[in-house]
Design a protein around this motif. Structure first.
Motif, short mmCIF file in Angstrom:
data_model
loop_
_atom_site.label_atom_id
_atom_site.label_comp_id
_atom_site.label_asym_id
_atom_site.label_seq_id
_atom_site.Cartn_x
_atom_site.Cartn_y
_atom_site.Cartn_z
N TYR A 146 -14.97 57.51 -23.94
CA TYR A 146 -15.68 57.21 -22.67
C TYR A 146 -16.92 56.27 -23.06
CZ TYR A 146 -13.16 61.45 -21.65
OH TYR A 146 -11.96 62.13 -21.50
N PRO A 147 -17.26 55.38 -22.11
CA PRO A 147 -18.38 54.55 -22.09
C PRO A 147 -19.83 55.39 -22.50
CG PRO A 147 -17.79 54.82 -19.96
CD PRO A 147 -16.83 55.59 -20.71
N ALA A 148 -20.39 54.65 -23.39
CA ALA A 148 -21.77 54.94 -23.78
C ALA A 148 -22.60 55.29 -22.57
CB ALA A 148 -22.47 53.83 -24.82
N ASP A 149 -22.44 54.29 -21.45
CA ASP A 149 -23.65 54.66 -20.49
C ASP A 149 -23.08 56.06 -19.50
OD1 ASP A 149 -25.25 53.49 -18.39
OD2 ASP A 149 -23.80 53.80 -16.93
N GLN A 150 -21.93 56.45 -19.86
CA GLN A 150 -21.68 57.81 -19.37
C GLN A 150 -22.59 59.06 -19.84
OE1 GLN A 150 -17.37 58.61 -18.65
NE2 GLN A 150 -17.75 60.79 -18.49
N VAL A 151 -22.68 58.80 -21.23
CA VAL A 151 -23.93 59.67 -21.81
C VAL A 151 -25.12 59.35 -21.59
CG1 VAL A 151 -24.28 60.76 -23.96
CG2 VAL A 151 -22.25 59.62 -23.87
N ALA A 152 -25.51 57.94 -21.38
CA ALA A 152 -26.85 57.84 -20.88
C ALA A 152 -27.22 58.31 -19.47
CB ALA A 152 -27.00 56.18 -20.96
N VAL A 153 -25.95 58.32 -18.53
CA VAL A 153 -26.31 58.77 -17.25
C VAL A 153 -26.64 60.50 -17.24
CG1 VAL A 153 -25.35 59.51 -15.19
CG2 VAL A 153 -25.12 57.06 -16.08
N ALA A 154 -25.86 61.05 -18.17
CA ALA A 154 -26.01 62.62 -18.31
C ALA A 154 -27.59 63.01 -18.99
CB ALA A 154 -25.05 63.27 -19.36
N ILE A 155 -27.81 62.05 -19.66
CA ILE A 155 -29.35 62.00 -20.52
C ILE A 155 -30.47 62.00 -19.39
CG2 ILE A 155 -31.08 61.24 -22.02
CD1 ILE A 155 -28.73 60.79 -23.90
N ARG A 156 -30.17 61.08 -18.47
CA ARG A 156 -31.19 60.73 -17.57
C ARG A 156 -31.27 61.90 -16.33
NH1 ARG A 156 -29.11 56.63 -12.89
NH2 ARG A 156 -27.91 58.96 -12.65
N ASP A 157 -29.99 62.18 -16.28
CA ASP A 157 -29.91 63.41 -15.22
C ASP A 157 -30.75 64.63 -16.07
OD1 ASP A 157 -28.55 61.75 -13.47
OD2 ASP A 157 -26.66 62.58 -13.99
N LEU A 158 -30.57 64.92 -16.86
CA LEU A 158 -31.20 66.26 -17.82
C LEU A 158 -32.67 65.81 -17.70
CD1 LEU A 158 -29.04 66.80 -20.96
CD2 LEU A 158 -29.27 68.33 -18.77
N ALA A 159 -33.15 64.76 -17.85
CA ALA A 159 -34.52 64.31 -17.80
C ALA A 159 -35.06 64.80 -16.38
CB ALA A 159 -34.80 62.98 -17.98
N LYS A 160 -34.23 64.72 -15.57
CA LYS A 160 -34.80 65.10 -13.85
C LYS A 160 -34.51 66.56 -13.54
CE LYS A 160 -33.62 60.30 -12.13
NZ LYS A 160 -32.75 59.53 -11.28
#
Length: 346
Positions: free
Chosen positions: A212-226
């Motif tokens: 899976y692309p790294a950005d998929q994890v980055a999006v999950a992290i960004r969403d957790l921040a919110k």
């Protein structure tokens, strides 16, 4: 005092950390970037600024407690607060357990466990004073389903999950409802991580599909921040593996071993023993920043998802026969249907 929200990200120079920094920058955050590669951090800081965020590069070895404390201090001195701290820096070693150098074993624990401990302490000291903030610990699905040849890595990721649970309990007891601790469990992610791992297997380490692309994890992290949540798994195959492991652990663990032997260690390419980047970062300018060149086509990933479906369902059937019950069989059938559906929709 900056009006922008502030995120500290360790392991920011490549892979998941770099993708996460760019996601936050796209949203106008101030990012404090930490890794051992100062030159790569400065380049990333420039890119984050170009995308609309503020950025501060702080070269840091997370295995050094004083360095992590200095990282937190630099963030607060520059931006006055820390809204999100992402513990992401990690290393690994591939080796049969009896052949693994103990110094390498200890190094993985120092970085992946103690580095997260130091980061969590530094972050929570600030966040408890603020009475708000989000600590995000990046673990792995191997913290739930360990694999052969990477004993210290699996141990470290299980420890990260335990650390997050313990910290959540303490914060609840203290009544700090706005200080949250989240854990992310990625499946196999397309980053340079596998080339950076020490290796004593004699075989080249490659990414075990589906990737899976790294950005998929980055999006999950960004969403957790919110919108913080206790634990999030990234990657469809990882989700099904974790769920099925909790029903039929033995068969899933055996299937993990088979998949590692078949697809995680190359059968065509040999490799010399190396400590790679676990002690010192790679200085090769041609090394990729985010992706590792591992991600296959979606069609290939669909096939791998279906392979895992059959394996998990078969394992559940075996467990059902062994235990003389139907729960494993029913769980395996449900897993197969759900995973096939996900595979077809990708």
């Amino acid at each position: 005092m900056s009006k922008q929200r502030v995120a500290v990200i360790t392991g920011a120079s490549s892979g998941i950390g770099r993708a996460t920094a760019l996601r936050f920058a796209d949203d106008g955050w101030s990012v404090v970037l930490a890794s051992r590669r100062g030159d790569a951090l400065e380049e990333l800081a420039d890119e984050c600024r170009a995308r609309g965020g503020s950025a501060l590069a702080v070269p840091t070895d997370v295995a050094d407690e004083n360095a992590v404390e200095s990282l937190a201090l630099a963030a607060v001195e520059r931006f006055n607060r820390i809204d999100v701290w992402v513990n992401n820096a990690a290393v690994s070693v591939f080796s049969p357990f009896l052949d693994m150098p103990m110094d390498d074993f200890r190094r993985v624990i120092d970085v992946n466990v103690m580095g997260y401990v130091y980061g969590s302490r530094a972050a929570l000291e600030v966040m408890t004073r603020q009475e708000k903030g989000v600590l995000i610990n990046v673990a792995s699905i191997v913290g739930e389903v360990p694999q052969p040849y990477t004993a210290p890595y699996g141990m470290s990721k299980a420890a990260v999950r335990a650390l997050s649970v313990s910290l959540r309990q303490e914060l609840w007891l203290q009544g700090l409802k706005k200080v949250r601790v989240c854990t992310v469990l990625p499946a196999t992610i397309d980053t340079p991580f596998f080339r950076h791992s020490a290796n004593y297997t004699g075989r080249k380490v490659v990414a075990m599909p589906p990737v899976y692309p790294a950005d998929q994890v980055a999006v999950a992290i960004r969403d957790l921040a919110k919108a913080p949540a206790d634990e999030v798994i990234v990657g469809g195959a990882g989700k099904m593996m974790v769920r099925q492991h909790r029903v039929t652990p033995g068969p899933v663990e055996l299937q993990m071993a088979v998949q590692v032997e078949k697809t995680h260690l190359s059968r065509e390419e040999q490799a010399e023993d190396t400590t790679a980047a676990i002690y010192e970062p790679f200085a090769d300018p041609s090394d990729p920043d985010i992706g590792g060149g591992w991600e296959g086509r979606k069609r290939k990933n669909r096939r791998r998802l279906l392979t895992w479906t059959a394996a998990l369902a078969g394992g559940a059937v075996l467990a059902s026969k062994t235990l003389g019950g139907k729960s494993g069989l029913l769980a395996g059938t449900a897993a197969a249907k759900a995973l096939k559906q996900k595979a077809r929709s990708r």
